[in-house]
Design a protein around this motif. Structure first.
Motif, mmCIF file in Angstrom:
data_model
loop_
_atom_site.group_PDB
_atom_site.id
_atom_site.type_symbol
_atom_site.label_atom_id
_atom_site.label_comp_id
_atom_site.label_asym_id
_atom_site.label_seq_id
_atom_site.Cartn_x
_atom_site.Cartn_y
_atom_site.Cartn_z
ATOM 1 N N ARG A 195 -14.745 4.744 -5.424
ATOM 2 C CA ARG A 195 -14.065 6.002 -5.098
ATOM 3 C C ARG A 195 -13.971 6.199 -3.584
ATOM 4 N N LYS A 196 -15.028 5.837 -2.875
ATOM 5 C CA LYS A 196 -14.996 5.938 -1.409
ATOM 6 C C LYS A 196 -13.922 5.024 -0.826
ATOM 7 N N ARG A 197 -13.828 3.818 -1.373
ATOM 8 C CA ARG A 197 -12.828 2.874 -0.879
ATOM 9 C C ARG A 197 -11.416 3.389 -1.158
ATOM 10 N N LEU A 198 -11.228 3.977 -2.318
ATOM 11 C CA LEU A 198 -9.919 4.546 -2.640
ATOM 12 C C LEU A 198 -9.550 5.674 -1.677
ATOM 13 N N ASN A 199 -10.522 6.524 -1.387
ATOM 14 C CA ASN A 199 -10.262 7.635 -0.457
ATOM 15 C C ASN A 199 -9.910 7.120 0.932
ATOM 16 N N HIS A 200 -10.507 5.970 1.289
ATOM 17 C CA HIS A 200 -10.190 5.372 2.590
ATOM 18 C C HIS A 200 -8.779 4.772 2.591
ATOM 19 N N LEU A 201 -8.435 4.061 1.497
ATOM 20 C CA LEU A 201 -7.120 3.427 1.415
ATOM 21 C C LEU A 201 -6.004 4.443 1.206
ATOM 22 N N PHE A 202 -6.322 5.477 0.397
ATOM 23 C CA PHE A 202 -5.313 6.484 0.067
ATOM 24 C C PHE A 202 -5.832 7.857 0.498
ATOM 25 N N PRO A 203 -5.732 8.196 1.775
ATOM 26 C CA PRO A 203 -6.265 9.475 2.264
ATOM 27 C C PRO A 203 -5.629 10.682 1.588
ATOM 28 N N LEU A 238 0.833 -1.193 0.000
ATOM 29 C CA LEU A 238 0.000 0.000 0.000
ATOM 30 C C LEU A 238 0.874 1.253 0.000
ATOM 31 N N GLU A 239 1.968 1.209 0.750
ATOM 32 C CA GLU A 239 2.873 2.369 0.829
ATOM 33 C C GLU A 239 3.480 2.666 -0.540
ATOM 34 N N GLN A 240 3.855 1.633 -1.286
ATOM 35 C CA GLN A 240 4.426 1.849 -2.616
ATOM 36 C C GLN A 240 3.401 2.441 -3.585
#
Length: 313
Positions: free
Chosen positions: A219-227, A197-199
């Motif tokens: 999109r919501k899930r992406l915002n959660h994973l990648f704030p 996830l960091e990469q």
């Protein structure tokens, strides 16, 4: 552009039609085809007197007697034969358009609205299934503008997208659910091995901007994973997304079916990550429930449901 002469000619045609009882043309055809007033009366369930009066009205409109008595029947004049060639074609076209009984030997156009990327996935399959069931149907693919309006106002027959609608007038059938894959260009640093996830957070992303339920959840899930997600490029068209990812270091998410279609031509590679292994993107058929009263449309909808035997909702 329409010239003033053409415009005036069309107005004159409409004025003529307004003063012409089109039922008279049906009676004309019956007399012509069945070669007699009595025979035409039987076919149309009218009296011979009514048929004769109608023919007399036509003689006042056209500069010709149209039919001449011959023995027990009538014979058409040359002018009547000329009229018949055009009137028969017109009546046949009208009957074909109305298609009261959903006849499978009548040509008709079915309109299906999709986004470009969904259309690329489903239209070939829909076309194949519909053509096998009814080879006389023509298929027209148009863009989605507003699904509920397009269906409620019968601007399109069917809509295929990823949304869910609560309107009681709209029927839906889930065609398929597709897994999501994260992709990058060939040779991208994220294409070499399993990526953390960091990469992934180190790279800007490309996102599709379609407004439907499935995409919004992603999109919501992406915002959660990648704030701190940086979206460097967005587009309504997944083909454009694929082209962009192939030409730079952007990464993005797309349905697996589209990835399989694009990966060779755009040299895309799937990023080895389990972040989206449980996520799915639904593709659903929608239709106005009133369309089921039309035998032809009911047949088309049932054909599509058989071709995609997913659970409807």
């Amino acid at each position: 552009m329409i010239s003033p002469q053409d415009d005036e000619r069309k107005r004159e045609i409409f004025r003529t039609l307004r003063n012409l009882d089109l039922n008279l043309l049906t009676i004309f055809e019956a007399v012509y085809v069945h070669k007699g007033i009595v025979n035409a009366a039987k076919i149309l369930n009218l009296t011979p007197s009514a048929i004769s009066q109608s023919i007399q009205k036509l003689r006042l409109i056209f500069p010709d007697p149209l039919f001449i008595r011959k023995g027990q029947g009538v014979t058409p004049t040359a002018y009547a034969t000329h009229l018949h060639e055009y009137i028969s074609q017109g009546l046949e076209s009208i009957l074909g358009a109305l298609d009261f009984h959903g006849s499978h030997n009548k040509q008709r156009t079915i309109t299906i609205a999709t986004s470009p990327s969904v259309g690329a996935q489903v239209i070939p399959l829909l076309y194949s299934a519909i053509q096998k069931a009814n080879p006389h149907l023509l298929i027209r693919n148009v863009a989605i503008t507003d699904t509920e309006t397009q269906l409620s106002q019968f601007q399109t027959d069917l809509v295929v997208d990823g949304s869910t609608y609560t309107s009681r007038t709209i029927g839906s059938h889930l065609l398929f659910s597709d897994r999501l894959v994260m992709v990058c260009r060939e040779g991208h640093p994220c294409s070499q091995s399993s990526v953390s996830l960091e990469q992934l957070q180190e790279h800007e992303q490309a996102l599709i901007t379609l407004q439907n339920d499935s995409v919004n959840e992603i999109r919501k899930r992406l915002n959660h994973l990648f704030p701190n997600l940086q979206v460097a490029f967005s587009s309504y068209n997944m083909v454009t997304i694929a082209a962009m990812i192939s030409s730079c270091d952007l990464i993005g998410i797309m349905p697996a079916r589209l990835f399989e279609m694009f990966k060779e031509s755009w040299r895309l590679r799937e990023i080895d990550t389990s972040l989206f292994s449980d996520d799915r993107l639904d593709t659903t058929l929608h239709y106005n429930k009133l369309s089921l009263r039309d035998p032809m449309m009911q047949s088309v909808i049932e054909t599509v449901q058989r071709a995609f035997p997913a659970k409807g909702r």
